[in-house]
Design a protein around this motif. Structure first.
Motif, PDB file in Angstrom:
ATOM      1  N   ARG A 145      83.404  68.117 116.647  1.00 17.39           N
ATOM      2  CA  ARG A 145      83.667  68.597 115.250  1.00 17.39           C
ATOM      3  C   ARG A 145      83.287  70.191 115.040  1.00 17.39           C
ATOM      4  O   ARG A 145      83.835  71.299 114.632  1.00 17.39           O
ATOM      5  N   LEU A 146      81.863  70.375 115.415  1.00 20.69           N
ATOM      6  CA  LEU A 146      81.323  71.712 115.161  1.00 20.69           C
ATOM      7  C   LEU A 146      81.875  72.578 116.022  1.00 20.69           C
ATOM      8  O   LEU A 146      82.065  73.867 116.103  1.00 20.69           O
ATOM      9  N   SER A 147      82.370  72.043 117.399  1.00 28.36           N
ATOM     10  CA  SER A 147      82.595  73.029 118.350  1.00 28.36           C
ATOM     11  C   SER A 147      84.104  73.524 117.993  1.00 28.36           C
ATOM     12  O   SER A 147      84.615  74.618 117.874  1.00 28.36           O
ATOM     13  N   ARG A 148      84.957  72.615 117.441  1.00 31.05           N
ATOM     14  CA  ARG A 148      86.363  72.831 116.969  1.00 31.05           C
ATOM     15  C   ARG A 148      86.261  73.888 115.765  1.00 31.05           C
ATOM     16  O   ARG A 148      87.190  74.867 115.606  1.00 31.05           O
ATOM     17  N   LEU A 149      85.306  73.770 114.738  1.00 31.90           N
ATOM     18  CA  LEU A 149      85.260  74.608 113.635  1.00 31.90           C
ATOM     19  C   LEU A 149      84.773  76.062 114.120  1.00 31.90           C
ATOM     20  O   LEU A 149      85.384  77.186 113.655  1.00 31.90           O
ATOM     21  N   ARG A 150      83.997  75.993 115.003  1.00 30.68           N
ATOM     22  CA  ARG A 150      83.518  77.228 115.587  1.00 30.68           C
ATOM     23  C   ARG A 150      84.872  78.014 116.178  1.00 30.68           C
ATOM     24  O   ARG A 150      84.905  79.212 116.154  1.00 30.68           O
ATOM     25  N   GLU A 151      85.524  77.182 117.140  1.00 27.08           N
ATOM     26  CA  GLU A 151      86.854  77.982 117.481  1.00 27.08           C
ATOM     27  C   GLU A 151      87.661  78.496 116.440  1.00 27.08           C
ATOM     28  O   GLU A 151      88.166  79.635 116.748  1.00 27.08           O
ATOM     29  N   ILE A 152      87.671  77.693 115.235  1.00 25.95           N
ATOM     30  CA  ILE A 152      88.607  78.374 114.275  1.00 25.95           C
ATOM     31  C   ILE A 152      87.985  79.718 113.667  1.00 25.95           C
ATOM     32  O   ILE A 152      88.448  80.729 113.517  1.00 25.95           O
ATOM     33  N   ASP A 153      86.523  79.560 113.278  1.00 26.77           N
ATOM     34  CA  ASP A 153      85.852  80.805 113.011  1.00 26.77           C
ATOM     35  C   ASP A 153      86.082  81.931 114.104  1.00 26.77           C
ATOM     36  O   ASP A 153      86.544  83.022 113.477  1.00 26.77           O
ATOM     37  N   GLU A 154      85.926  81.702 115.253  1.00 26.79           N
ATOM     38  CA  GLU A 154      86.431  82.750 116.387  1.00 26.79           C
ATOM     39  C   GLU A 154      87.881  83.338 116.237  1.00 26.79           C
ATOM     40  O   GLU A 154      87.923  84.386 116.695  1.00 26.79           O
ATOM     41  N   LEU A 155      88.843  82.211 116.046  1.00 28.12           N
ATOM     42  CA  LEU A 155      90.198  82.824 116.038  1.00 28.12           C
ATOM     43  C   LEU A 155      90.262  83.697 115.079  1.00 28.12           C
ATOM     44  O   LEU A 155      90.784  84.554 114.976  1.00 28.12           O
ATOM     45  N   HIS A 156      89.679  83.250 113.802  1.00 22.18           N
ATOM     46  CA  HIS A 156      89.832  84.248 112.548  1.00 22.18           C
ATOM     47  C   HIS A 156      89.424  85.749 112.697  1.00 22.18           C
ATOM     48  O   HIS A 156      89.889  86.629 112.476  1.00 22.18           O
ATOM     49  N   GLN A 157      88.273  85.521 113.339  1.00 25.72           N
ATOM     50  CA  GLN A 157      87.433  86.945 113.700  1.00 25.72           C
ATOM     51  C   GLN A 157      88.360  87.640 114.846  1.00 25.72           C
ATOM     52  O   GLN A 157      88.428  88.925 114.663  1.00 25.72           O
ATOM     53  N   ALA A 158      88.971  86.975 115.616  1.00 21.32           N
ATOM     54  CA  ALA A 158      89.591  87.651 116.503  1.00 21.32           C
ATOM     55  C   ALA A 158      90.925  88.351 116.043  1.00 21.32           C
ATOM     56  O   ALA A 158      91.258  89.322 116.421  1.00 21.32           O
ATOM     57  N   ILE A 159      91.505  87.523 115.239  1.00 25.24           N
ATOM     58  CA  ILE A 159      92.827  88.028 114.734  1.00 25.24           C
ATOM     59  C   ILE A 159      92.478  89.103 113.672  1.00 25.24           C
ATOM     60  O   ILE A 159      93.228  90.417 113.607  1.00 25.24           O
ATOM     61  N   ALA A 160      91.232  89.045 112.840  1.00 17.53           N
ATOM     62  CA  ALA A 160      90.998  89.998 111.935  1.00 17.53           C
ATOM     63  C   ALA A 160      90.575  91.431 112.455  1.00 17.53           C
ATOM     64  O   ALA A 160      90.967  92.425 112.017  1.00 17.53           O
ATOM     65  N   THR A 161      89.988  91.361 113.700  1.00 19.59           N
ATOM     66  CA  THR A 161      89.503  92.583 114.318  1.00 19.59           C
ATOM     67  C   THR A 161      90.517  92.977 115.366  1.00 19.59           C
ATOM     68  O   THR A 161      90.571  94.381 115.488  1.00 19.59           O
ATOM     69  N   GLU A 162      91.098  92.367 116.090  1.00 19.73           N
ATOM     70  CA  GLU A 162      91.942  92.829 117.266  1.00 19.73           C
ATOM     71  C   GLU A 162      93.458  92.717 116.920  1.00 19.73           C
ATOM     72  O   GLU A 162      94.379  93.276 117.637  1.00 19.73           O
ATOM     73  N   GLY A 163      93.787  91.915 115.901  1.00 16.69           N
ATOM     74  CA  GLY A 163      95.427  92.010 115.462  1.00 16.69           C
ATOM     75  C   GLY A 163      95.914  90.682 116.127  1.00 16.69           C
ATOM     76  O   GLY A 163      95.123  89.857 116.799  1.00 16.69           O
ATOM     77  N   TYR A 164      96.918  90.251 115.938  1.00 13.31           N
ATOM     78  CA  TYR A 164      97.606  88.886 116.486  1.00 13.31           C
ATOM     79  C   TYR A 164      98.280  89.483 117.659  1.00 13.31           C
ATOM     80  O   TYR A 164      99.293  89.994 117.706  1.00 13.31           O
ATOM     81  N   LEU A 165      97.711  88.620 118.786  1.00 13.68           N
ATOM     82  CA  LEU A 165      98.183  88.909 120.082  1.00 13.68           C
ATOM     83  C   LEU A 165      99.169  87.438 120.459  1.00 13.68           C
ATOM     84  O   LEU A 165      98.898  86.499 120.115  1.00 13.68           O
ATOM     85  N   THR A 166     100.327  87.937 121.239  1.00 14.41           N
ATOM     86  CA  THR A 166     101.108  86.897 121.708  1.00 14.41           C
ATOM     87  C   THR A 166     100.463  86.192 122.630  1.00 14.41           C
ATOM     88  O   THR A 166      99.448  86.393 123.437  1.00 14.41           O
ATOM     89  N   GLN A 167     100.834  84.869 123.030  1.00 17.39           N
ATOM     90  CA  GLN A 167     100.059  84.166 123.947  1.00 17.39           C
ATOM     91  C   GLN A 167     100.241  84.827 125.543  1.00 17.39           C
ATOM     92  O   GLN A 167      99.483  84.549 126.116  1.00 17.39           O
ATOM     93  N   ARG A 168     101.326  85.406 125.756  1.00 18.76           N
ATOM     94  CA  ARG A 168     101.798  86.012 126.924  1.00 18.76           C
ATOM     95  C   ARG A 168     100.372  87.251 127.086  1.00 18.76           C
ATOM     96  O   ARG A 168      99.937  87.387 128.223  1.00 18.76           O
ATOM     97  N   GLU A 169     100.246  87.944 126.030  1.00 16.91           N
ATOM     98  CA  GLU A 169      99.136  89.002 126.057  1.00 16.91           C
ATOM     99  C   GLU A 169      97.898  88.486 126.050  1.00 16.91           C
ATOM    100  O   GLU A 169      96.779  88.777 126.873  1.00 16.91           O
ATOM    101  N   LEU A 170      97.465  87.075 125.356  1.00 21.21           N
ATOM    102  CA  LEU A 170      96.239  86.614 125.551  1.00 21.21           C
ATOM    103  C   LEU A 170      96.220  85.971 127.295  1.00 21.21           C
ATOM    104  O   LEU A 170      95.005  86.239 127.809  1.00 21.21           O
ATOM    105  N   LEU A 171      97.152  85.536 128.002  1.00 21.83           N
ATOM    106  CA  LEU A 171      97.124  85.227 129.106  1.00 21.83           C
ATOM    107  C   LEU A 171      96.685  86.376 129.973  1.00 21.83           C
ATOM    108  O   LEU A 171      96.068  86.188 130.985  1.00 21.83           O
ATOM    109  N   GLY A 172      97.363  87.477 129.706  1.00 20.17           N
ATOM    110  CA  GLY A 172      96.944  88.593 130.717  1.00 20.17           C
ATOM    111  C   GLY A 172      95.630  89.331 130.499  1.00 20.17           C
ATOM    112  O   GLY A 172      94.904  89.613 131.418  1.00 20.17           O
ATOM    113  N   ARG A 173      95.183  89.071 129.503  1.00 20.43           N
ATOM    114  CA  ARG A 173      93.526  89.170 129.106  1.00 20.43           C
ATOM    115  C   ARG A 173      92.686  88.422 129.499  1.00 20.43           C
ATOM    116  O   ARG A 173      91.817  88.883 130.159  1.00 20.43           O
ATOM    117  N   ASP A 174      92.824  87.037 129.423  1.00 17.73           N
ATOM    118  CA  ASP A 174      91.923  86.067 129.804  1.00 17.73           C
ATOM    119  C   ASP A 174      92.625  84.705 130.184  1.00 17.73           C
ATOM    120  O   ASP A 174      92.632  83.963 129.069  1.00 17.73           O
TER     121      ASP A 174
END
Length: 263
Positions: A145-174
């Motif tokens: 559960r803590l791992s899942r909640l940490r993923e949601i925190d990281e997702l929010h931080q990534a979208i807030a700082t880097e913008g909303y990326l498509t899955q194709r863009e994310l695949l190209g990045r990592d």
């Protein structure tokens, strides 16, 4: 000897059965370069055999929409979710507000009001059986559960700082990280927010990407990519009228994201 009509119906039934299995995005491990021509070809055959049951639109095209336009969900077994389908009935009338979903409410508490996860409904819900919920991923331990909640925190931080990326863009990045975070059976390219379109043109969340959609709404993003899983039959008729340039449609209709570039 089987008649021409009987042969056609049999071929249509086989195509539909095959398409339902394949077009829900259940072949996630197959490379996209292999999947895409099969998916597109399957849809073309289905469209040719049953033009009223399958859309003219590219089922895998991304639409960019204002996330605030996705106010309701129709996440229930009676609502279709096969890419490219056209379906009648009242499934689009059985809509419920996104704002009332525990995931959305919990993320609002967390990211708008700074609440600790422990004070949100999601915190306890993650360890409960997901029966009747819009999501099915339950955790088996506090650590998970803590791992899942940490993923949601990281997702929010990534979208807030880097913008909303498509899955194709994310695949190209990592590619590795994107694959590991994909908890769906589909290929990551298809793991975008999935909506259905109701008879009135309403964008109704149906499947995948609920956390991303919630975060996009919380951050007041102007637009996000979505894929359309199914369209109501009445909406498809409007789409057909626009495509064939029938006059008399209001500009508010023709400016709909699903109708752009048809005229």
């Amino acid at each position: 000897m089987m008649s021409c009509n009987a042969s056609r119906h049999r071929l249509a039934a086989l195509s539909e059965a095959f398409g339902k299995k394949v077009k829900t995005g259940s072949a996630g491990r197959t490379p996209w370069s292999v999947q895409k021509p099969i998916l597109v070809g399957t849809h073309r055959v289905q469209r040719r055999l049953r033009p009223t049951r399958y859309t003219d639109a590219d089922p895998y095209k991304l639409l960019y929409v204002d996330p605030d336009r996705i106010e309701y969900h129709v996440n229930r077994t009676s609502s279709p979710r096969v890419f490219g389908t056209v379906s009648g009935g009242d499934w689009d009338q059985q809509r419920e507000p996104i704002a009332g979903v525990d995931v959305y409410e919990s993320l609002v508490q967390r990211f708008r009001h700074g609440a600790p996860w422990e004070d949100t409904e999601l915190y306890e819900a993650l360890l409960e059986e997901p029966t009747g919920r819009l999501w099915t991923r339950a955790c088996e331990s506090d650590e998970e559960r803590l791992s899942r909640l940490r993923e949601i925190d990281e997702l929010h931080q990534a979208i807030a700082t880097e913008g909303y990326l498509t899955q194709r863009e994310l695949l190209g990045r990592d590619a590795g990280a994107t694959q590991s975070l994909n908890n769906e059976a589909c290929h990551p390219v298809l793991n975008e927010v999935g909506v259905n379109i109701g008879r009135d043109g309403a964008l109704l969340w149906r499947h995948r990407g609920l956390h991303r959609l919630s975060i996009a709404r919380i951050l007041d993003l102007e637009r996000i990519p979505v894929v359309v899983l199914a369209r109501h039959r009445e909406w498809q008729r409007i789409r057909d009228r626009v495509r064939t340039r029938v006059s008399g449609l209001e500009e508010t209709v023709t400016s709909h994201p699903d109708l752009r570039n048809l005229t």
